[in-house]
Design a protein around this motif. Structure first.
Motif, PDB file in Angstrom:
ATOM      1  N   GLN A   1      53.316 -13.351 -13.543  1.00  0.00           N
ATOM      2  CA  GLN A   1      52.315 -14.198 -12.837  1.00  0.00           C
ATOM      3  C   GLN A   1      52.283 -15.416 -13.206  1.00  0.00           C
ATOM      4  OE1 GLN A   1      48.279 -12.354 -12.864  1.00  0.00           O
ATOM      5  NE2 GLN A   1      49.030 -10.432 -12.911  1.00  0.00           N
ATOM      6  N   THR A   2      52.495 -15.672 -14.751  1.00  0.00           N
ATOM      7  CA  THR A   2      52.122 -16.877 -15.304  1.00  0.00           C
ATOM      8  C   THR A   2      53.401 -17.974 -14.783  1.00  0.00           C
ATOM      9  OG1 THR A   2      51.900 -15.631 -17.247  1.00  0.00           O
ATOM     10  CG2 THR A   2      51.747 -18.054 -17.584  1.00  0.00           C
ATOM     11  N   ASP A   3      54.489 -17.307 -14.620  1.00  0.00           N
ATOM     12  CA  ASP A   3      55.598 -18.192 -13.918  1.00  0.00           C
ATOM     13  C   ASP A   3      55.167 -18.652 -12.529  1.00  0.00           C
ATOM     14  OD1 ASP A   3      57.225 -17.977 -16.052  1.00  0.00           O
ATOM     15  OD2 ASP A   3      58.756 -16.689 -15.354  1.00  0.00           O
ATOM     16  N   ALA A   4      54.645 -17.657 -11.907  1.00  0.00           N
ATOM     17  CA  ALA A   4      54.432 -18.038 -10.470  1.00  0.00           C
ATOM     18  C   ALA A   4      53.213 -18.855 -10.246  1.00  0.00           C
ATOM     19  CB  ALA A   4      53.907 -16.355  -9.613  1.00  0.00           C
ATOM     20  N   ILE A   5      52.073 -18.610 -11.216  1.00  0.00           N
ATOM     21  CA  ILE A   5      51.031 -19.590 -10.925  1.00  0.00           C
ATOM     22  C   ILE A   5      51.360 -20.848 -11.684  1.00  0.00           C
ATOM     23  CG2 ILE A   5      48.869 -20.161 -11.902  1.00  0.00           C
ATOM     24  CD1 ILE A   5      48.341 -16.985 -12.231  1.00  0.00           C
ATOM     25  N   ALA A   6      52.325 -20.922 -12.185  1.00  0.00           N
ATOM     26  CA  ALA A   6      52.657 -22.273 -12.919  1.00  0.00           C
ATOM     27  C   ALA A   6      53.559 -23.094 -11.926  1.00  0.00           C
ATOM     28  CB  ALA A   6      53.206 -22.034 -14.223  1.00  0.00           C
ATOM     29  N   LEU A   7      54.621 -22.395 -11.525  1.00  0.00           N
ATOM     30  CA  LEU A   7      55.621 -22.927 -10.673  1.00  0.00           C
ATOM     31  C   LEU A   7      55.203 -23.241  -9.289  1.00  0.00           C
ATOM     32  CD1 LEU A   7      58.865 -21.316 -11.626  1.00  0.00           C
ATOM     33  CD2 LEU A   7      58.416 -23.624 -11.482  1.00  0.00           C
ATOM     34  N   ALA A   8      54.270 -22.224  -8.798  1.00  0.00           N
ATOM     35  CA  ALA A   8      54.414 -22.462  -7.103  1.00  0.00           C
ATOM     36  C   ALA A   8      53.069 -23.116  -6.574  1.00  0.00           C
ATOM     37  CB  ALA A   8      54.415 -20.943  -6.401  1.00  0.00           C
ATOM     38  N   ASP A   9      53.293 -23.693  -5.295  1.00  0.00           N
ATOM     39  CA  ASP A   9      52.244 -24.100  -4.667  1.00  0.00           C
ATOM     40  C   ASP A   9      51.433 -22.880  -4.006  1.00  0.00           C
ATOM     41  OD1 ASP A   9      53.143 -26.808  -5.022  1.00  0.00           O
ATOM     42  OD2 ASP A   9      54.353 -26.538  -3.442  1.00  0.00           O
ATOM     43  N   ARG A  10      52.346 -21.964  -3.486  1.00  0.00           N
ATOM     44  CA  ARG A  10      51.477 -20.716  -2.908  1.00  0.00           C
ATOM     45  C   ARG A  10      52.207 -19.536  -3.568  1.00  0.00           C
ATOM     46  NH1 ARG A  10      51.025 -20.807   3.116  1.00  0.00           N
ATOM     47  NH2 ARG A  10      52.735 -22.301   3.152  1.00  0.00           N
ATOM     48  N   ILE A  11      51.461 -18.369  -3.367  1.00  0.00           N
ATOM     49  CA  ILE A  11      52.165 -17.229  -3.890  1.00  0.00           C
ATOM     50  C   ILE A  11      52.091 -16.206  -2.901  1.00  0.00           C
ATOM     51  CG2 ILE A  11      52.161 -15.337  -5.672  1.00  0.00           C
ATOM     52  CD1 ILE A  11      50.794 -17.407  -7.787  1.00  0.00           C
ATOM     53  N   ALA A  12      53.194 -15.600  -2.392  1.00  0.00           N
ATOM     54  CA  ALA A  12      53.184 -14.304  -1.592  1.00  0.00           C
ATOM     55  C   ALA A  12      53.116 -13.228  -2.763  1.00  0.00           C
ATOM     56  CB  ALA A  12      54.161 -14.413  -0.821  1.00  0.00           C
ATOM     57  N   VAL A  13      52.026 -12.295  -2.552  1.00  0.00           N
ATOM     58  CA  VAL A  13      51.965 -10.835  -3.279  1.00  0.00           C
ATOM     59  C   VAL A  13      52.525  -9.957  -2.311  1.00  0.00           C
ATOM     60  CG1 VAL A  13      50.710  -9.401  -4.468  1.00  0.00           C
ATOM     61  CG2 VAL A  13      50.024 -11.897  -4.690  1.00  0.00           C
ATOM     62  N   MET A  14      53.387  -9.294  -2.992  1.00  0.00           N
ATOM     63  CA  MET A  14      53.860  -8.222  -2.034  1.00  0.00           C
ATOM     64  C   MET A  14      53.747  -6.813  -2.742  1.00  0.00           C
ATOM     65  SD  MET A  14      57.538  -9.332  -0.572  1.00  0.00           S
ATOM     66  CE  MET A  14      57.954  -8.060   0.611  1.00  0.00           C
ATOM     67  N   GLU A  15      53.627  -5.735  -1.935  1.00  0.00           N
ATOM     68  CA  GLU A  15      53.544  -4.432  -2.596  1.00  0.00           C
ATOM     69  C   GLU A  15      53.925  -3.526  -1.671  1.00  0.00           C
ATOM     70  OE1 GLU A  15      53.074  -2.980  -5.514  1.00  0.00           O
ATOM     71  OE2 GLU A  15      52.462  -1.084  -5.184  1.00  0.00           O
ATOM     72  N   ALA A  16      54.888  -2.476  -2.119  1.00  0.00           N
ATOM     73  CA  ALA A  16      55.204  -1.403  -1.134  1.00  0.00           C
ATOM     74  C   ALA A  16      55.673  -1.954   0.165  1.00  0.00           C
ATOM     75  CB  ALA A  16      54.090  -0.363  -1.188  1.00  0.00           C
ATOM     76  N   SER A  17      56.542  -2.913   0.190  1.00  0.00           N
ATOM     77  CA  SER A  17      57.261  -3.417   1.228  1.00  0.00           C
ATOM     78  C   SER A  17      56.315  -4.343   2.192  1.00  0.00           C
ATOM     79  CB  SER A  17      58.033  -2.362   2.203  1.00  0.00           C
ATOM     80  OG  SER A  17      56.930  -1.805   3.081  1.00  0.00           O
ATOM     81  N   ARG A  18      55.428  -4.576   1.921  1.00  0.00           N
ATOM     82  CA  ARG A  18      54.229  -5.285   2.549  1.00  0.00           C
ATOM     83  C   ARG A  18      53.917  -6.620   1.866  1.00  0.00           C
ATOM     84  NH1 ARG A  18      52.975  -3.094   7.065  1.00  0.00           N
ATOM     85  NH2 ARG A  18      53.561  -1.185   7.501  1.00  0.00           N
ATOM     86  N   LEU A  19      53.511  -7.726   2.734  1.00  0.00           N
ATOM     87  CA  LEU A  19      52.872  -8.740   2.154  1.00  0.00           C
ATOM     88  C   LEU A  19      51.334  -8.696   1.920  1.00  0.00           C
ATOM     89  CD1 LEU A  19      53.227 -11.930   1.276  1.00  0.00           C
ATOM     90  CD2 LEU A  19      52.669 -12.379   3.549  1.00  0.00           C
ATOM     91  N   MET A  20      50.882  -8.682   0.895  1.00  0.00           N
ATOM     92  CA  MET A  20      49.522  -8.431   0.603  1.00  0.00           C
ATOM     93  C   MET A  20      48.702  -9.559   0.849  1.00  0.00           C
ATOM     94  SD  MET A  20      48.870  -5.235  -0.114  1.00  0.00           S
ATOM     95  CE  MET A  20      49.999  -3.916   0.187  1.00  0.00           C
ATOM     96  N   GLN A  21      48.982 -10.860   0.216  1.00  0.00           N
ATOM     97  CA  GLN A  21      48.307 -11.903   0.588  1.00  0.00           C
ATOM     98  C   GLN A  21      49.357 -13.380   0.350  1.00  0.00           C
ATOM     99  OE1 GLN A  21      44.658 -12.268  -1.922  1.00  0.00           O
ATOM    100  NE2 GLN A  21      43.921 -14.050  -0.776  1.00  0.00           N
ATOM    101  N   PHE A  22      49.139 -14.293   1.103  1.00  0.00           N
ATOM    102  CA  PHE A  22      50.090 -15.469   0.665  1.00  0.00           C
ATOM    103  C   PHE A  22      49.043 -16.574   0.774  1.00  0.00           C
ATOM    104  CE2 PHE A  22      53.443 -18.333   2.898  1.00  0.00           C
ATOM    105  CZ  PHE A  22      53.894 -18.796   1.661  1.00  0.00           C
ATOM    106  N   ALA A  23      48.907 -17.086  -0.534  1.00  0.00           N
ATOM    107  CA  ALA A  23      47.777 -17.958  -0.741  1.00  0.00           C
ATOM    108  C   ALA A  23      48.011 -18.717  -2.075  1.00  0.00           C
ATOM    109  CB  ALA A  23      46.483 -17.458  -0.861  1.00  0.00           C
TER     110      ALA A  23
END
Lengths: 370, 285
Positions: free
Chosen positions: A199-221
């Motif tokens: 998470q830290t890598d994702a939060i520090a690097l990305a403008d937006r994060i796509a959270v995926m679980e069990a083959s689906r996109l949960m949230q992209f924000a």
């Protein structure tokens, strides 16, 4: 440098004699030109399959992928104009680190001085200037990973894919490298997709994060939105360290308006909700309380301290109210010993409610506050 | 406690020397025999002391076998050449067919893939005698009997499965991502196969090729049945030493020494790859 569009992208593996496996289901994503996004999720959530479909190592089962308006589905990997840093580094063993990094530029017949300058620049960036003349097998895995990263970053491709780019690096190096990589990508307006489970890598690097679980996109924000307005129960339980407290609860109507009673069967904790939260009484919900918005020290509620951990910059407290466990995070030191009963308050912006049946968010205290 | 004292080293040295002597003795004895006359070899008791002679080698190279008073024409040098042509061409053909096939089996899952690979391996299970008679009949009909081409084709039964299965293992050990990295840099599938996969699996390919060469070189029964003396290899050619007037031990020994030289030289040349290859296969990753 271009925008990346994924339209209902689905990947189905059909192993012979066994049931088909859906690795990615109906993924819709639009990544803007020059945007850095992270694909975040636990192992097997479909993030690597997504990446492999973008690079062309896996065929897209359904849907389409386009980059800069160009449909990628049928193109060979060589024609897609993407650069990638592989999780397993995948450096060419017979070449020195320098030749590995310079490989793509030399192939494109870039002028000699330019190659030398760019290699020096990117080697400095990732910190492998000292090992440029060594062979991949003689350097540590951390250095190999950085060399692999350099090999991807040096290319002026339309899209940069970084698969777990910092998994082998020490925490100090990671923090520095994250900032440098982000600056490098932003300066050049590069579009990038970073795959990570950190998470830290994702939060520090990305403008937006796509959270995926069990083959689906949960949230992209954006990282802030994931924290303040998690779209569903999964995102709420996944994002944040420590993650959100989740308690089964029930909506009731009190004298001053709607309130939520937790746990559902008891009444250890009762929180008033603003009038605007139009929720029917008796509705079963998951109550999410973000640990950073439980203010220990004063307030209407009482809890017993089970564990008090000072981490050097913040305190993690394990609390209990009538057997109901809660985690709280305080910015400073908290003067309480285990067994002590302390007062605490729940800040309205730390309250989230999720539908019990579907897990979708139905109320965010932070939205009310804003 | 470490045994580094001089008598431990001496003891170790003697043991190693004895073991080497034990295993090398037959070869050494054959080498000595090749420099003796038949009379020297057959005397009782045998003795390691004799007057060395090059007659055996001379007879083989000249192609004239002199037994008890009679002279017999043999084509032993031609047999060695045949062995070389058959083994080398078989291995080359197997490499050409087997290496891409091994790559396909290692990288791609396709319908009946495992079955095909297993069928190819199963060629090694069947005793050659089982297929020889039908093969002989077909070969005579097709005009393949007594041709290099026919024998090379049959030798694929020996060399192809060997190369396919050994090389497949090596390709499986090479990370596909290295090829992916190469392809993403703008290269075709074919180039990544030739420039990345094959060089990385080279130790395995070299080891498999050498083993296949030795197996082909040592084959006896296919060539015995499916060829005449024009194409027969050295293994069959050596039968000529069993003459009506007795067995020519000295010439057999010299023939053996000559026939071992090509494989020996090849093994020496490829030793570097071979050792690297065998140890790489043992320690996966």
């Amino acid at each position: 440098m271009a925008d990346l569009m994924l339209n209902s992208v689905t990947k189905i593996y059909r192993p012979r004699g066994r049931e088909a496996v859906r690795a990615v289901s109906g993924l819709d994503m639009a990544v803007g030109d020059g945007e850095i996004i992270a694909l975040l999720g636990s192992s097997g959530c479909g993030k690597t399959s997504t990446l492999r479909m973008i690079t062309g190592f896996e065929a897209v089962s359904e849907g389409s992928i386009s980059l800069g308006g160009r449909r990628l589905n049928e193109l060979r990997p060589a024609e897609r104009n993407v650069a990638m840093a592989f999780e397993g580094y995948s450096l060419y063993p017979p070449l020195t680190v320098r030749d590995n990094v310079a490989f793509a530029l030399l192939r494109e017949r870039a002028p000699r001085e330019e190659v030398v300058r760019k290699v020096a620049e990117v080697a400095e960036l990732v910190g492998i200037a000292d090992s440029l003349d060594r062979f991949p097998s003689t350097i540590s895995s951390g250095q190999q990973q950085r060399a692999s990263l350099a090999r991807a970053l040096i290319r002026p491709a339309a899209l940069h894919l970084l698969d777990e780019p910092m998994s082998q690096l020490e925490p100090q190096v990671r923090a520095i490298l994250r900032a440098r990589i982000k600056e490098w990508l932003k300066d050049r307006g590069m579009t990038a997709v970073v795959v990570t489970h950190d998470q830290t890598d994702a939060i520090a690097l990305a403008d937006r994060i796509a959270v995926m679980e069990a083959s689906r996109l949960m949230q992209f924000a954006t990282p802030a939105e994931l924290r303040e307005r998690p779209a569903n129960l999964f995102v709420a339980s996944f994002i944040g360290e420590p993650p959100m407290n989740l308690i089964e609860a029930e909506v009731a109507v009190g004298a001053s308006g709607p309130r939520v009673v937790a746990p559902a069967a008891g009444s250890a904790l009762t929180l008033d909700l603003p009038q605007t939260a139009a929720l029917p009484a008796g509705h079963r919900v998951w109550l999410g309380l973000s640990p950073r918005h439980l203010a220990v020290g004063q307030g209407p509620h009482r809890a017993e301290v089970m564990v008090n951990q000072w981490l050097g910059d913040q305190t993690h407290l394990a609390l209990e109210i009538d057997g109901l466990p809660l985690t709280a995070v305080a910015a400073g030191m908290v003067d309480a010993v285990p067994g002590e009963v302390v007062p605490f308050a729940v800040e309205p912006r730390g309250i989230h409610l999720f539908d019990c049946a579907e897990g979708a968010a139905i109320y965010h205290g932070s939205a009310e506050a804003a | 406690m470490q045994h580094t004292s001089w008598h431990w080293r001496l003891f170790k040295g003697i043991c190693l020397a004895l073991i080497s002597l034990f295993f090398l003795f037959p070869i050494l004895w054959v080498l000595l025999m090749s420099f003796q006359t038949n009379e020297d070899i057959l005397r009782v008791p045998p003795s390691p002391f004799f007057t060395p002679t090059l007659d055996n080698y001379r007879a083989l190279i000249a192609g004239e076998l002199t037994g008890a008073g009679s002279t017999l024409k043999i084509a032993y040098m031609k047999n060695i050449w045949n062995s070389f042509v058959l083994s080398a061409c078989s291995v080359l053909l197997s490499l050409l067919l087997g290496v891409p096939a091994a790559y396909a089996f290692a990288r791609y899952r396709f319908r009946l893939g495992e079955n095909i690979a297993f069928t190819l391996l199963s060629f090694r299970f069947a005793p050659p005698l089982l297929v020889l008679l039908p093969l002989l009949l077909y070969f005579q009909d097709l005009g393949l009997y007594d041709t290099y081409f026919g024998l090379i084709w049959v030798y694929q039964l020996i060399t192809l499965p060997l190369i396919l299965w050994i090389v497949r293992g090596y390709f499986e050990d090479v990370s596909p991502d290295i090829e992916h990295a190469y392809r993403i840099d703008g290269h075709s599938w074919l180039r990544s196969f030739l420039k990345i996969a094959v060089p990385l699996a080279r130790p395995g390919i070299a080891a498999a090729a050498l083993l296949a060469f030795i197996f082909a070189w040592n084959n006896f029964v296919f060539a015995l049945i499916l060829g005449s003396s024009d194409v027969q290899p050295v293994t069959v050619g050596a039968l000529a030493f069993i003459t009506a007037s007795g067995i020519q031990y000295g010439q057999i020994a010299a023939g053996l020494v000559l026939s071992v030289i090509p494989t020996f030289v090849l093994a020496l040349v490829m030793q570097r790859y071979l050792v690297e290859g065998l140890s790489l296969g043992a320690v996966k990753g």
